[in-house]
Design a protein around this motif. Structure first.
Motif, short mmCIF file in Angstrom:
data_model
loop_
_atom_site.label_atom_id
_atom_site.label_comp_id
_atom_site.label_asym_id
_atom_site.label_seq_id
_atom_site.Cartn_x
_atom_site.Cartn_y
_atom_site.Cartn_z
N GLY A 88 70.81 19.02 13.20
CA GLY A 88 69.59 19.51 12.57
C GLY A 88 69.81 19.96 11.15
O GLY A 88 70.78 19.59 10.49
N PRO A 89 68.91 20.82 10.62
CA PRO A 89 69.04 21.30 9.24
C PRO A 89 70.27 22.18 9.09
O PRO A 89 70.76 22.78 10.06
N SER A 90 70.76 22.28 7.86
CA SER A 90 71.99 23.03 7.61
C SER A 90 71.80 24.52 7.85
O SER A 90 72.74 25.22 8.21
N SER A 91 70.59 25.03 7.66
CA SER A 91 70.35 26.45 7.89
C SER A 91 68.87 26.69 8.14
O SER A 91 68.01 26.13 7.44
N ILE A 92 68.58 27.48 9.15
CA ILE A 92 67.22 27.93 9.44
C ILE A 92 67.16 29.42 9.10
O ILE A 92 67.80 30.24 9.76
N PRO A 93 66.43 29.79 8.05
CA PRO A 93 66.44 31.19 7.62
C PRO A 93 65.75 32.12 8.62
O PRO A 93 64.80 31.73 9.30
N ILE A 94 66.26 33.33 8.68
CA ILE A 94 65.65 34.40 9.46
C ILE A 94 65.26 35.49 8.48
O ILE A 94 66.11 36.01 7.75
N HIS A 95 63.99 35.84 8.44
CA HIS A 95 63.49 36.80 7.47
C HIS A 95 62.89 38.03 8.15
O HIS A 95 62.35 37.94 9.26
N ALA A 96 62.98 39.14 7.46
CA ALA A 96 62.15 40.31 7.76
C ALA A 96 61.00 40.27 6.77
O ALA A 96 61.21 40.20 5.56
N VAL A 97 59.78 40.27 7.28
CA VAL A 97 58.60 40.11 6.45
C VAL A 97 57.75 41.38 6.55
O VAL A 97 57.59 41.94 7.63
N PHE A 98 57.23 41.81 5.42
CA PHE A 98 56.35 42.99 5.42
C PHE A 98 55.32 42.86 4.33
O PHE A 98 55.45 42.02 3.42
N ALA A 99 54.28 43.67 4.43
CA ALA A 99 53.19 43.61 3.46
C ALA A 99 53.70 44.03 2.09
O ALA A 99 54.57 44.90 1.96
N HIS A 100 53.13 43.40 1.07
CA HIS A 100 53.55 43.70 -0.30
C HIS A 100 53.18 45.12 -0.68
O HIS A 100 52.04 45.53 -0.58
N SER A 144 68.79 9.98 13.30
CA SER A 144 67.88 10.63 14.25
C SER A 144 67.77 9.80 15.50
O SER A 144 67.95 8.57 15.48
N VAL A 145 67.49 10.45 16.61
CA VAL A 145 67.34 9.76 17.88
C VAL A 145 66.18 10.38 18.64
O VAL A 145 66.00 11.60 18.65
N LYS A 146 65.37 9.54 19.27
CA LYS A 146 64.28 10.02 20.11
C LYS A 146 64.85 10.39 21.48
O LYS A 146 65.54 9.59 22.12
N SER A 155 68.00 15.30 15.02
CA SER A 155 68.69 14.78 13.83
C SER A 155 70.12 15.27 13.77
O SER A 155 70.41 16.43 14.11
N PHE A 156 71.01 14.40 13.30
CA PHE A 156 72.43 14.72 13.15
C PHE A 156 72.92 14.17 11.82
O PHE A 156 72.41 13.16 11.32
N THR A 157 73.93 14.83 11.27
CA THR A 157 74.53 14.38 10.02
C THR A 157 76.04 14.36 10.17
O THR A 157 76.63 15.32 10.69
N LEU A 158 76.65 13.27 9.74
CA LEU A 158 78.10 13.15 9.72
C LEU A 158 78.49 12.69 8.32
O LEU A 158 78.16 11.58 7.91
#
Length: 302
Positions: free
Chosen positions: A263-275, A211-213, A202-205
């Motif tokens: 593609g999407p404007s942002s792909i988040p990167i998280h640090a995940v841990f138990a509550h 989108s293109v296959k 996917s692209f946005t202008l």
């Protein structure tokens, strides 16, 4: 009777499914452990455990009591840790699981500095491209990309990245740079996937999305393999900006359709841990340190 010891003993005995093993975790001899459990049941006026020579089984009252008792023990431990941490030094083994390519580029190179700042922390780094169950496997932190499922885990945003479509100068010299999105349908696009088929890029202008296959002579579920193939001039890839930024900066790869958002404007990167109500210092300082390091990169969005 020591009420806290009896409470802790009951919880550990259930977790170990053994009076002797549960007592050993608390340095309580088996004979003393059995007496403490019996006195606990006497004080409560109900049986908590059905004991046999081979196993233990919780009664209905025992199941209810265990759930509440475990919560109380956890709260007591976290309260004690909170007080100790007022003057304590971050220490202990910190177990982290992260995608292999990301860890090699953005975690491992900073460990010398991290260790100099926090010499009492030892790091166990597990490189896994699959999503690991950090609770059952005993990890303190997991680094994860994209939207997170709704769960009991806690997430801290480290940064975001974008997707970038790019190819080597050699490939573009031989085949020409695509001038519009539709041109990609006829190009050798190296797709990130586990099975044969085509991907949709996917692209946005401006306010127009398209989108293109795409497909080509290679696909892989490993970003490093796709990156190596693109660098050799094999085809076009669309990969996260954190993967390709160094090659783009050095000129080894060239962004195609540079006026478009890929593609999407942002792909988040998280640090995940138990509550936990109280985050251990070793976890807190690692997340804060890595957030600073990751956000210092030119690709990072935050």
């Amino acid at each position: 009777m020591d009420n806290e010891l009896a409470l802790r003993l009951f919880v550990t005995v259930v977790e170990e499914n053994s009076v002797s093993k549960g007592g050993a975790r608390l340095n309580v001899p088996q004979s003393s452990a059995s007496r403490l459990l019996s006195r606990l049941e006497e004080n409560l006026g109900t049986r908590l455990l059905q004991r046999s020579t081979r196993s233990l089984q919780l009664t209905e009252a025992g199941r209810i009591y265990f759930e509440r008792a475990r919560q109380i023990v956890t709260a007591l431990d976290e309260a004690s840790a909170a007080v100790r941490d007022l003057s304590g030094t971050p220490s202990g083994l910190l177990r982290v699981t992260a995608p292999a390519g990301f860890a090699r580029q953005y975690i491992a190179p900073h460990l010398v500095e991290f260790s100099s700042l926090y010499p009492e922390i030892n790091l166990g780094l597990s490189l896994q491209d699959t999503v690991e169950d950090l609770v059952s496997l005993g990890y303190d932190i997991a680094i994860r990309f994209g939207a997170l499922p709704d769960s009991g885990l806690v997430a801290r945003n480290l940064a975001g990245s974008t997707l970038v479509a790019c190819a080597s100068p050699a490939y573009l010299d031989q085949h020409g740079a695509p001038e519009q999105v539709a041109d990609l349908a006829a190009r050798n696009c190296l797709c990130f996937r586990s099975n044969p088929g085509k991907n949709s890029w996917s692209f946005t202008l401006g306010d127009q999305s398209q989108s293109v296959k795409v497909g080509g002579s290679m696909y892989s579920n490993n970003g490093d393999a796709l990156m190596a193939a693109a660098l050799s001039g094999y085809g076009i890839i669309m990969q996260p900006s954190w993967t390709v930024q160094i090659a783009l900066d050095s000129g080894q790869l060239v962004r195609i359709l540079p006026d478009h958002q890929h593609g999407p404007s942002s792909i988040p990167i998280h640090a995940v841990f138990a509550h936990k109500q109280h985050l251990p210092p070793k976890t807190r300082v690692f997340v804060e340190f890595m957030t600073r390091k990751i956000r210092a990169n030119t690709w990072a969005i935050f």
